[in-house]
Write a protein that holds these residues in place. Structure first.
Motif, PDB file in Angstrom:
ATOM      1  N   THR A 252     -25.584  -7.534  -6.087  1.00 37.83           N
ATOM      2  CA  THR A 252     -24.546  -6.595  -5.624  1.00 37.83           C
ATOM      3  C   THR A 252     -23.415  -7.357  -4.936  1.00 37.83           C
ATOM      4  OG1 THR A 252     -25.755  -6.306  -3.551  1.00 37.83           O
ATOM      5  CG2 THR A 252     -26.165  -4.670  -5.262  1.00 37.83           C
TER       6      THR A 252
ATOM      7  N   ARG B 262     -25.563   9.013   1.171  1.00 39.67           N
ATOM      8  CA  ARG B 262     -24.753   8.381   0.131  1.00 39.67           C
ATOM      9  C   ARG B 262     -23.871   7.274   0.712  1.00 39.67           C
ATOM     10  NH1 ARG B 262     -21.329  12.643  -2.222  1.00 39.67           N
ATOM     11  NH2 ARG B 262     -23.381  13.614  -2.442  1.00 39.67           N
ATOM     12  N   GLU B 263     -23.347   7.526   1.912  1.00 32.51           N
ATOM     13  CA  GLU B 263     -22.474   6.525   2.540  1.00 32.51           C
ATOM     14  C   GLU B 263     -23.284   5.318   3.000  1.00 32.51           C
ATOM     15  OE1 GLU B 263     -19.163   9.130   4.767  1.00 32.51           O
ATOM     16  OE2 GLU B 263     -21.210   9.795   5.165  1.00 32.51           O
TER      17      GLU B 263
ATOM     18  N   PRO C 182     -28.341   5.202  -5.894  1.00 31.36           N
ATOM     19  CA  PRO C 182     -28.257   6.606  -5.472  1.00 31.36           C
ATOM     20  C   PRO C 182     -29.603   7.319  -5.574  1.00 31.36           C
ATOM     21  CG  PRO C 182     -26.483   6.071  -6.987  1.00 31.36           C
ATOM     22  CD  PRO C 182     -27.399   4.901  -6.974  1.00 31.36           C
TER      23      PRO C 182
ATOM     24  N   GLY D  28     -28.849   0.027  -2.656  1.00 33.15           N
ATOM     25  CA  GLY D  28     -27.819   1.067  -2.664  1.00 33.15           C
ATOM     26  C   GLY D  28     -27.877   1.956  -3.886  1.00 33.15           C
TER      27      GLY D  28
ATOM     28  N   LYS E 295     -24.023   3.114   0.108  1.00 32.82           N
ATOM     29  CA  LYS E 295     -22.849   2.322  -0.266  1.00 32.82           C
ATOM     30  C   LYS E 295     -22.729   1.097   0.643  1.00 32.82           C
ATOM     31  CE  LYS E 295     -18.140   3.575  -1.315  1.00 32.82           C
ATOM     32  NZ  LYS E 295     -17.226   4.679  -0.978  1.00 32.82           N
ATOM     33  N   GLN E 296     -22.991   1.307   1.944  1.00 31.40           N
ATOM     34  CA  GLN E 296     -22.921   0.179   2.878  1.00 31.40           C
ATOM     35  C   GLN E 296     -23.959  -0.878   2.539  1.00 31.40           C
ATOM     36  OE1 GLN E 296     -23.414   1.963   6.769  1.00 31.40           O
ATOM     37  NE2 GLN E 296     -21.191   1.947   7.095  1.00 31.40           N
ATOM     38  N   ARG E 297     -25.112  -0.424   2.041  1.00 29.68           N
ATOM     39  CA  ARG E 297     -26.198  -1.375   1.784  1.00 29.68           C
ATOM     40  C   ARG E 297     -25.872  -2.343   0.656  1.00 29.68           C
ATOM     41  NH1 ARG E 297     -30.476   2.826   2.330  1.00 29.68           N
ATOM     42  NH2 ARG E 297     -31.049   2.854   4.533  1.00 29.68           N
ATOM     43  N   LYS E 298     -24.926  -1.964  -0.203  1.00 27.76           N
ATOM     44  CA  LYS E 298     -24.535  -2.891  -1.265  1.00 27.76           C
ATOM     45  C   LYS E 298     -23.934  -4.175  -0.684  1.00 27.76           C
ATOM     46  CE  LYS E 298     -23.825   0.235  -5.174  1.00 27.76           C
ATOM     47  NZ  LYS E 298     -24.766  -0.325  -6.143  1.00 27.76           N
ATOM     48  N   ASP E 299     -23.464  -4.104   0.554  1.00 32.14           N
ATOM     49  CA  ASP E 299     -22.901  -5.286   1.207  1.00 32.14           C
ATOM     50  C   ASP E 299     -23.968  -6.135   1.888  1.00 32.14           C
ATOM     51  OD1 ASP E 299     -20.346  -4.737   0.470  1.00 32.14           O
ATOM     52  OD2 ASP E 299     -19.815  -3.688   2.316  1.00 32.14           O
TER      53      ASP E 299
END
Lengths: 291, 240
Positions: free
Chosen positions: B153, B80-81, A199, A197, B84-88
């Motif tokens: 993460t 970008r969204e 950026p 994730g 963010k989901q991939r951090k989960d």
């Protein structure tokens, strides 16, 4: 029994095969080559010393003359500005070329196409003569009112035109070098960064660029060195860089060879410094490679 | 927890996934088996949206991955969204994909702060290798760093794509040990592997996939010892 002409590998009883001395292969032709080159080199050095036409006293008088040192400074300044601005713009163009947007890719491609197509000297003369084309430059709404405007002659000095030309030219080549470095980075690196994730901009700056630097650097060093010597082209714009200054002086005193040698030796010295710098920068970016 | 529903995926004319549905509950360890080219890696990569799906969808805790549903349509999310989901979703690659220019600690810290990075490096038993570059580590150690990085993460689920396939046989054990500990600590895991022993011992459920469809699934003892389907039997007879 060994027939004539073959070797017996089996040792006799009272001989220890491990104790046999090893004789390295001999290379007599290498020595012939060494002698040949050494004789040529000796002749050349002898000529440099004994041939009065080299005119070493004149060389010595001008090598550290104030006007020459100033000119060397200008050459270095042009190189530094051309490199920094050229590579900064080059990175942007490379990113355009690698963009997912077909429009941005086309913009990047067109830039490279245009600036690789125009010879540097032609481009420089265009910038030098830009005020014939556009006497005033102004900021405002396109096709609408103007807010501020400048005389082109005042805004773009000959030095400014030279820097602009060198940087725009350099950017096209820098872009391709940066792009080649970026596509040499393993896809898995981007997938790993994406899966964490990270950026996009940080992916490029932290993960891709440092690895791309490994293959960018040798090519970039080539570009910097060729730009450094390429600044001599700017002499057509009567800017006091090294080559222009040397021409001015030998135009006055007709000591052409001695003054060309002044320029040559300065170019060699500074290129050597750049090469040494390249070695250390490359070593820094190879740090993950050490065992 | 994870819900995969009717997922189709083609590469050109090759249909790799042909309607795969799979549910994984929280804390469950699911091992995916299947011959090479069966689509098991692709399935894993669609879960964290490294591959887009052609049809069907995936949710994690009810949240659609890679898309937003508005009316009767699925709208693709902005990069970008998705990031963010991939951090989960932690992902462990077959070839580790460590960042070679960063030390072990810096690799893990790309995904988290330094303190967290140190903690997770300690959890995989490599606290003393924090300053080493990937090339200075053995394959097994590299994969353990990669696992620490995937955990840093604090994902809801960790996906493993053949995590031991690139390792020398004597290094496989240390990686499986780390994964076993993770499974015991209640981490939700989906593991694509050829390690039948690991599946038997650690998995709550084994899924056998072939030619883009799930052929058979169930408790390891059932699927591995009493396979119902002919294709499962044929596969197991080759790897056991």
């Amino acid at each position: 029994m060994a027939s004539p002409g073959t070797l017996t590998l089996v040792s006799t009883k009272d001989e220890d095969p491990a104790s046999l001395p090893v004789v390295p292969a001999r290379h007599p032709w290498r020595w012939v080559g060494v002698v040949f080159v050494l004789v040529l080199a000796a002749q050349f050095v002898h000529g440099l010393v004994t041939n009065p036409a080299w005119d070493w006293p004149t060389f010595a008088r001008y090598f550290t003359a104030r006007s020459i040192i100033t000119a060397v400074g200008t050459t270095i300044l042009l190189t530094v500005l051309g490199t920094v601005l050229g590579f900064a713009l080059g990175i942007v163009v490379a990113v355009l070329r690698l963009s997912k947007s077909p429009f941005l890719r086309a913009v990047g491609w067109t830039y490279i196409w245009a600036f690789r197509s125009i010879p540097l000297i032609v481009q420089l003369l265009f910038w030098f003569n830009i005020s014939y084309l556009y006497q005033r430059l102004s900021l405002g709404i396109p096709f609408g009112p103007e807010f501020v405007s400048f005389e082109t002659m005042e805004l773009i000095s000959p030095m400014g035109a030279a820097v602009l030309g060198l940087a725009l030219h350099q950017a096209a080549y820098a872009a391709e070098i940066v792009r080649s470095g970026v596509i040499s980075v393993d896809r898995g690196q981007l997938e790993a960064a994406a899966s964490l994730g990270i950026p996009r901009f940080r992916q490029f700056r932290r993960i891709v660029l440092p690895q791309a630097m490994r293959s960018i650097l040798p090519n970039a060093a080539n570009e910097v060195i060729s730009l450094f010597k390429g600044t001599s082209v700017v002499s057509v714009m009567a800017i006091g860089e090294l080559f222009y200054q040397v021409q001015v002086i030998y135009g006055r005193n007709a000591r052409v060879v001695a003054l060309l040698m002044v320029a040559t030796v300065w170019y060699i010295v500074l290129t050597t410094l750049l090469s040494v710098g390249q070695h250390y920068v490359e070593r820094y970016f190879a740090r993950g490679d050490r065992r | 927890m994870i819900e995969v529903l009717g997922v189709h995926k083609s590469f050109g004319s090759l249909e790799v996934l042909r309607g795969v549905s799979l549910e994984v509950t929280a804390g469950e360890v699911v091992v995916v088996l299947g011959p090479s080219g069966s689509g098991k890696s692709t399935l894993l990569r669609t879960i964290n949206h490294l591959e887009k799906v052609d049809r069907g969808f995936i949710t994690i805790d009810g949240e659609l991955i890679g898309y937003r549903r508005r009316g009767g349509k699925l709208h693709e999310l902005k990069e970008r969204e998705i990031l963010k989901q991939r951090k989960d979703i932690g992902f462990v690659f077959q070839n580790f994909n460590l960042f070679p220019h960063l030390t072990a600690l810096e690799n893990v810290a790309e995904a988290a702060d330094l303190a967290t990075a140190r903690e997770f490096l300690g959890r995989v038993g490599l606290a003393d290798k924090a300053g080493s570059y990937p090339r200075q580590l053995s394959g097994g150690q590299q994969q353990r760093v990669a696992i620490a990085r995937a955990l840093a993460t604090r994902p809801k689920v960790v996906l493993f794509d053949e995590p031991t396939s690139a390792l020398d046989p004597e290094l496989v054990g240390e990686v499986l040990d780390v994964m076993r500990d993770l499974a015991r600590s209640g981490t939700t895991m989906v593991v694509v592997t050829h390690e039948i022993g690991f599946a038997r011992e650690v998995a709550d459920r084994v899924v056998f996939i072939d030619q883009g469809v799930i052929v058979e699934e169930g408790a390891p003892a059932d699927v591995l010892d009493h396979p119902v389907h002919e294709r499962t039997r044929a596969f197991l007879s080759k790897v056991l």
